[in-house]
Design a protein around this motif. Structure first.
Motif, mmCIF file in Angstrom:
data_model
loop_
_atom_site.group_PDB
_atom_site.id
_atom_site.type_symbol
_atom_site.label_atom_id
_atom_site.label_comp_id
_atom_site.label_asym_id
_atom_site.label_seq_id
_atom_site.Cartn_x
_atom_site.Cartn_y
_atom_site.Cartn_z
ATOM 1 N N VAL A 22 37.043 23.299 23.909
ATOM 2 C CA VAL A 22 37.497 22.071 23.333
ATOM 3 C C VAL A 22 37.498 21.039 24.161
ATOM 4 O O VAL A 22 37.602 20.886 25.269
ATOM 5 N N PRO A 23 36.790 19.865 23.662
ATOM 6 C CA PRO A 23 36.403 18.716 24.342
ATOM 7 C C PRO A 23 37.901 18.093 24.650
ATOM 8 O O PRO A 23 39.073 17.884 23.897
ATOM 9 N N GLU A 24 37.788 17.429 25.991
ATOM 10 C CA GLU A 24 38.929 16.709 26.537
ATOM 11 C C GLU A 24 39.159 15.385 25.652
ATOM 12 O O GLU A 24 38.180 14.476 25.548
ATOM 13 N N PRO A 25 40.200 14.909 25.138
ATOM 14 C CA PRO A 25 40.412 13.485 24.258
ATOM 15 C C PRO A 25 40.147 12.275 25.592
ATOM 16 O O PRO A 25 40.484 12.425 26.504
ATOM 17 N N GLU A 26 39.661 11.348 25.099
ATOM 18 C CA GLU A 26 39.442 10.165 26.063
ATOM 19 C C GLU A 26 40.901 9.363 25.895
ATOM 20 O O GLU A 26 41.144 8.669 26.912
ATOM 21 N N GLU A 81 30.858 21.086 32.426
ATOM 22 C CA GLU A 81 30.484 19.734 33.162
ATOM 23 C C GLU A 81 30.642 18.835 32.138
ATOM 24 O O GLU A 81 30.356 19.158 30.784
ATOM 25 N N ALA A 82 31.006 17.802 32.373
ATOM 26 C CA ALA A 82 30.974 16.782 31.475
ATOM 27 C C ALA A 82 29.738 16.137 30.813
ATOM 28 O O ALA A 82 28.836 16.084 31.822
ATOM 29 N N THR A 83 29.312 16.192 29.763
ATOM 30 C CA THR A 83 28.192 15.594 29.024
ATOM 31 C C THR A 83 28.044 14.587 28.101
ATOM 32 O O THR A 83 27.123 14.427 27.454
ATOM 33 N N GLY A 84 29.090 13.712 28.009
ATOM 34 C CA GLY A 84 29.122 12.833 26.889
ATOM 35 C C GLY A 84 30.282 13.276 25.871
ATOM 36 O O GLY A 84 30.894 14.371 26.043
ATOM 37 N N SER A 85 30.157 12.736 24.719
ATOM 38 C CA SER A 85 30.979 13.048 23.695
ATOM 39 C C SER A 85 30.275 14.096 22.947
ATOM 40 O O SER A 85 29.253 14.234 22.805
ATOM 41 N N GLU A 86 31.111 14.647 21.891
ATOM 42 C CA GLU A 86 30.801 15.691 20.955
ATOM 43 C C GLU A 86 31.567 15.382 19.659
ATOM 44 O O GLU A 86 32.577 15.139 19.788
ATOM 45 N N GLN A 87 30.766 15.458 18.516
ATOM 46 C CA GLN A 87 31.381 15.499 17.228
ATOM 47 C C GLN A 87 31.869 16.776 16.897
ATOM 48 O O GLN A 87 31.348 17.679 17.312
ATOM 49 N N ILE A 88 33.160 16.714 16.343
ATOM 50 C CA ILE A 88 33.882 18.038 15.912
ATOM 51 C C ILE A 88 34.265 17.807 14.469
ATOM 52 O O ILE A 88 34.466 16.937 13.969
ATOM 53 N N ALA A 89 33.770 18.938 13.849
ATOM 54 C CA ALA A 89 33.849 18.990 12.432
ATOM 55 C C ALA A 89 35.169 18.849 11.916
ATOM 56 O O ALA A 89 36.372 19.280 12.685
ATOM 57 N N MET A 90 35.634 17.995 10.947
ATOM 58 C CA MET A 90 36.722 17.764 10.202
ATOM 59 C C MET A 90 37.346 19.182 9.786
ATOM 60 O O MET A 90 36.585 20.086 9.059
ATOM 61 N N THR A 91 38.590 19.239 9.725
ATOM 62 C CA THR A 91 39.385 20.604 9.266
ATOM 63 C C THR A 91 40.215 20.079 8.505
ATOM 64 O O THR A 91 40.817 18.868 8.581
ATOM 65 N N PHE A 125 46.117 8.870 11.903
ATOM 66 C CA PHE A 125 44.961 9.312 11.607
ATOM 67 C C PHE A 125 43.821 8.695 12.303
ATOM 68 O O PHE A 125 42.906 9.399 12.830
ATOM 69 N N ARG A 126 43.927 7.369 12.620
ATOM 70 C CA ARG A 126 42.441 6.860 13.339
ATOM 71 C C ARG A 126 42.201 7.252 14.699
ATOM 72 O O ARG A 126 41.123 7.599 14.898
ATOM 73 N N PRO A 127 43.331 7.537 15.447
ATOM 74 C CA PRO A 127 42.981 7.949 16.778
ATOM 75 C C PRO A 127 42.512 9.576 16.732
ATOM 76 O O PRO A 127 41.496 9.576 17.619
ATOM 77 N N LEU A 128 43.075 10.128 15.961
ATOM 78 C CA LEU A 128 42.816 11.412 15.869
ATOM 79 C C LEU A 128 41.556 11.629 15.308
ATOM 80 O O LEU A 128 40.433 12.478 15.887
ATOM 81 N N LEU A 186 37.832 13.313 17.030
ATOM 82 C CA LEU A 186 36.775 14.295 16.196
ATOM 83 C C LEU A 186 35.400 13.750 16.140
ATOM 84 O O LEU A 186 34.420 14.244 16.275
ATOM 85 N N SER A 187 35.215 12.290 16.060
ATOM 86 C CA SER A 187 34.193 11.739 15.795
ATOM 87 C C SER A 187 33.475 11.522 16.979
ATOM 88 O O SER A 187 32.277 10.806 16.971
ATOM 89 N N GLY A 188 33.999 11.680 18.140
ATOM 90 C CA GLY A 188 33.253 11.548 19.533
ATOM 91 C C GLY A 188 33.951 10.831 20.593
ATOM 92 O O GLY A 188 33.506 10.800 21.660
ATOM 93 N N ALA A 189 35.501 10.481 20.330
ATOM 94 C CA ALA A 189 35.990 9.793 21.705
ATOM 95 C C ALA A 189 36.593 10.690 22.398
ATOM 96 O O ALA A 189 37.647 11.230 22.312
#
Length: 187
Positions: free
Chosen positions: A108-112, A69-79, A43-46, A50-53
């Motif tokens: 879709v953003p690439e996970p860190e 292009e990479a522009t930093g992090s993006e928050q993704i709404a919880m589903t 749960f925590r890493p996932l 979603l929270s921007g990592a």
């Protein structure tokens, strides 16, 4: 409000609904351990993803050209739901968050976190049973066994691993929690 994974009910059978799920993206993490521990550990890493990592991607078009292009992090709404299924070896679980429908493989953003993978699950026919209650191995296992029997009694053939879906946060009273057991079936 949390976005719910869409599906269409095709029919109701004794012990389950037959559903059609559209293709969708998931952020997934493989965890070694027991049923309950796997959900907690993932749960925590996932949620961090979603929270921007993540490495956000921005679409920019010029004369029909699309560049990402990479522009930093993006928050993704919880589903909902958070899904868990048994992995390819004993004691391994795949835990995933269904990503919002607005995201595509291109956006879709690439996970860190290198342990998290994003993949597309193709459109799928599945049997599902809903229940309220605790998130215990026993509660899910009882319903999984009953669902498997009901599916074969209906003349359908399972085509994949049983999935355990949790729709509510852990602070919601156990008797109000919406849970499901889902079993893909052959078309």
């Amino acid at each position: 409000m949390t976005e719910q994974q869409p599906y269409r009910v095709l029919g109701r059978h004794p012990g389950f609904e037959l559903r059609r799920y559209p293709a969708h993206l998931v952020a997934e993490l493989r965890i070694d351990g027991g049923f309950a521990a796997a959900g907690t550990a993932a749960f925590r890493p996932l949620a961090a993803y979603l929270s921007g990592a993540n490495r956000s991607r921005r679409r920019m078009g010029t004369n029909g050209l699309v560049v990402q292009e990479a522009t930093g992090s993006e928050q993704i709404a919880m589903t909902a739901p958070v899904v868990q299924e048994e992995g390819d070896r004993p004691g391994t679980w795949l835990v995933w968050f269904v990503l919002p429908a607005r995201l595509s493989p291109a956006t879709v953003p690439e996970p860190e976190d290198p342990r998290i993978t994003v993949r597309e699950i193709p459109e799928q026919l599945a049997a599902a049973v809903r229940f309220a209650g605790r998130w215990t191995d026993r509660a899910f296992a009882q319903r999984a066994t009953a669902l498997g029997r009901a599916v074969t009694d209906a003349g359908l053939t399972p085509s994949g691993a049983i999935r355990y879906a949790r729709y509510d946060p852990p602070w919601k009273p156990w008797f109000l929690r919406h849970n499901e057991v889902v079993l893909p079936v052959v078309e």
